[in-house]
Design an enzyme around this catalytic site. Structure first.
Site, PDB file in Angstrom:
ATOM      1  N   ARG A 185      20.049 -48.216 -33.269  1.00 16.79           N
ATOM      2  CA  ARG A 185      18.733 -47.791 -33.757  1.00 16.79           C
ATOM      3  C   ARG A 185      17.830 -47.590 -32.542  1.00 16.79           C
ATOM      4  O   ARG A 185      17.162 -48.516 -32.090  1.00 16.79           O
ATOM      5  CB  ARG A 185      18.155 -48.856 -34.692  1.00 16.79           C
ATOM      6  CG  ARG A 185      16.773 -48.533 -35.271  1.00 16.79           C
ATOM      7  CD  ARG A 185      16.272 -49.709 -36.092  1.00 16.79           C
ATOM      8  NE  ARG A 185      14.965 -49.464 -36.662  1.00 16.79           N
ATOM      9  CZ  ARG A 185      13.805 -49.674 -36.028  1.00 16.79           C
ATOM     10  NH1 ARG A 185      13.815 -50.133 -34.790  1.00 16.79           N
ATOM     11  NH2 ARG A 185      12.658 -49.434 -36.631  1.00 16.79           N
ATOM     12  N   SER A 219      17.610 -47.528 -46.620  1.00  9.05           N
ATOM     13  CA  SER A 219      16.445 -48.413 -46.662  1.00  9.05           C
ATOM     14  C   SER A 219      15.704 -48.214 -47.977  1.00  9.05           C
ATOM     15  O   SER A 219      15.510 -47.074 -48.416  1.00  9.05           O
ATOM     16  CB  SER A 219      15.494 -48.112 -45.501  1.00  9.05           C
ATOM     17  OG  SER A 219      16.101 -48.398 -44.269  1.00  9.05           O
ATOM     18  N   LYS A 279       6.720 -53.258 -38.226  1.00 11.84           N
ATOM     19  CA  LYS A 279       6.027 -52.717 -39.397  1.00 11.84           C
ATOM     20  C   LYS A 279       4.556 -53.113 -39.318  1.00 11.84           C
ATOM     21  O   LYS A 279       4.165 -54.210 -39.697  1.00 11.84           O
ATOM     22  CB  LYS A 279       6.625 -53.285 -40.695  1.00 11.84           C
ATOM     23  CG  LYS A 279       8.034 -52.805 -40.994  1.00 11.84           C
ATOM     24  CD  LYS A 279       8.020 -51.381 -41.512  1.00 11.84           C
ATOM     25  CE  LYS A 279       9.398 -50.944 -41.930  1.00 11.84           C
ATOM     26  NZ  LYS A 279       9.444 -49.552 -42.382  1.00 11.84           N
TER      27      LYS A 279
END
Length: 208
Positions: free
Chosen positions: A41, A110, A139
């Site tokens: 990622r 997700s 986040k």
């Protein structure tokens, strides 16, 4: 093909959180500590650099018989022969990734709500990444936090495995599993620790 045990301790890479250590070295150490699946990622890097990093990681994961998942980039996953891809809600539709990747290709999606989880299962996903379960540096939007109740709701809505992601570490990992998750996905809880192998070992013990 996905084995549910592969989801137990799922590492997502992020070189920005790895304290300057090479990606291949961090993956090797994490697997030695008990990581069961690895996702590359790496946001905002050129395609060729992503390809090269993923190929290097694949050599490590194959040597240890650990599945390698590529975040977002179906093209790179297919090009290097990775075991699968993980898709967000704004990425290529799961149903198209399944059509191209075939039945044995692992696809994770997700999901932030039960409705998104149900749609992903219907479209051919093998597992759901539900979160963010807890506040996390990745986040910034607190409205994206689903909490343990949100995780429970997602897990109850589908028959495929659900893993918790977001703000998970040794202090709350067991709660995530108790809420119906098949495993946990982490970044900084392993990669930002002084000893990556030990951090992975500690998390594995927390999962039972």
């Amino acid at each position: 093909m996905l084995n549910i045990e592969d989801l137990k301790l799922y590492l997502c890479t992020d070189r920005g959180l790895s304290l300057g250590r090479p990606l291949v070295e961090t993956v090797e150490d994490a697997i030695a500590g008990g990581v069961t699946m690895v996702q590359i990622r790496e946001k905002d890097i050129p395609s060729r650099e992503f390809y090269d990093l993923a190929l290097q990681a694949l050599r490590v994961t194959r040597a240890h018989h650990i599945p390698l998942i590529i975040n977002d980039r179906l093209d790179i996953a297919l090009a290097i022969g990775a075991e699968g891809v993980h898709l967000g809600q704004s990425d290529l539709p799961c149903i198209e990734a399944r059509r191209v990747g075939g039945e044995d290709f692992i696809i994770g999606v997700s999901a932030h709500t039960p409705a998104e989880a149900v749609r992903a299962e219907r479209d051919g996903a093998d597992y759901i990444g539900a979160g963010a379960v807890f506040p996390t540096g990745s986040k910034a939007d607190v409205s994206a936090i689903i909490g343990l109740d949100g995780l429970k709701a997602a897990a109850a809505s589908v028959k495929i495995p659900v893993i918790g992601i977001g703000g998970i570490g040794p202090k709350n990992a067991a709660e995530v599993i108790a809420s119906g998750a098949a495993g946990i996905a982490v970044i900084s809880a392993i990669l930002s620790q002084p000893d990556i192998r030990e951090a992975a070992m500690i998390l594995r013990r927390c999962l039972g």
